[in-house]
Scaffold this motif. Structure first.
Motif, PDB file in Angstrom:
ATOM      1  N   LYS A 122       0.856  -1.182   0.000  1.00 11.30           N
ATOM      2  CA  LYS A 122       0.000   0.000   0.000  1.00 11.30           C
ATOM      3  C   LYS A 122       0.897   1.240   0.000  1.00 11.30           C
ATOM      4  N   GLU A 123       0.724   2.090  -1.004  1.00 15.50           N
ATOM      5  CA  GLU A 123       1.526   3.294  -1.171  1.00 15.50           C
ATOM      6  C   GLU A 123       0.923   4.443  -0.365  1.00 15.50           C
ATOM      7  N   GLU A 124       1.701   5.500  -0.155  1.00 15.88           N
ATOM      8  CA  GLU A 124       1.220   6.670   0.603  1.00 15.88           C
ATOM      9  C   GLU A 124       0.008   7.318  -0.045  1.00 15.88           C
ATOM     10  N   ASP A 125      -0.067   7.242  -1.383  1.00 15.30           N
ATOM     11  CA  ASP A 125      -1.201   7.846  -2.092  1.00 15.30           C
ATOM     12  C   ASP A 125      -2.455   6.969  -2.069  1.00 15.30           C
TER      13      ASP A 125
END
Length: 171
Positions: A122-125
């Motif tokens: 899961k990416e920050e965005d």
């Protein structure tokens, strides 16, 4: 399995090749998967796709990701990384007469990879990046634009299952 992923792309070329002394082969070429972030925030990155670019060689051409003998309609003859377009392209041989007709008259024009990811990050965005891809098959699909029955839903379900399993292991 939370690692199972799917992605849809169109068939771009169709031809019959005649080899001396044998029946003509029905050849299709196209894009198996592009580097992309889907509208729902799911990422296939070039680095991971390039590593998996030859996985389709020798794999089955199926219908609707069905892992059944009757669903086998051909074989992927070659797959490769296109560095300019950042995508995996393929060439396959279709053996099934009814599938050939559907492709010839334009009723069937899309394929979808079946793949497993070693991890979903899961990416920050808020997007999900697939890591460690293993592409296991290529399928003919009827309606690739249905976001409720395609890669987007598979990716969300996969990440939720991964998180659930990790939570259970912590307990």
């Amino acid at each position: 399995d939370w690692r199972l992923l799917e992605f849809f792309a169109p068939i771009s070329e169709v031809k019959e090749e005649v080899k001396e002394g044998s029946e003509p082969e029905f050849i299709i070429r196209g894009v198996a998967i592009n580097e992309t972030t889907t509208a729902n925030g799911h990422k296939f990155i070039a680095e991971e796709l390039q590593k998996a670019s030859t996985h389709l060689i020798g794999k089955k051409l199926l219908v609707d990701h069905r892992n059944e003998v009757d669903a086998i309609k051909g074989m992927v003859r070659n797959s490769w990384w296109n560095p300019n377009e950042k995508r995996i392209e393929f060439e396959g041989v279709v053996k099934d007469k009814s599938i050939k007709e559907l492709i010839k008259d334009g009723r069937l024009s899309d394929v979808s990879i079946g793949a497993y990811a070693q991890d979903l990050i899961k990416e920050e965005d808020g997007s999900f990046k697939a890591k460690g891809l293993n592409i296991v098959e290529l399928s003919f699909v009827a309606v690739p634009a249905d976001t409720k029955a395609n890669f987007a839903m598979a990716m969300n379900n996969a990440y939720n299952l991964k998180e659930s399993l990790q939570e259970q292991m912590v307990k």
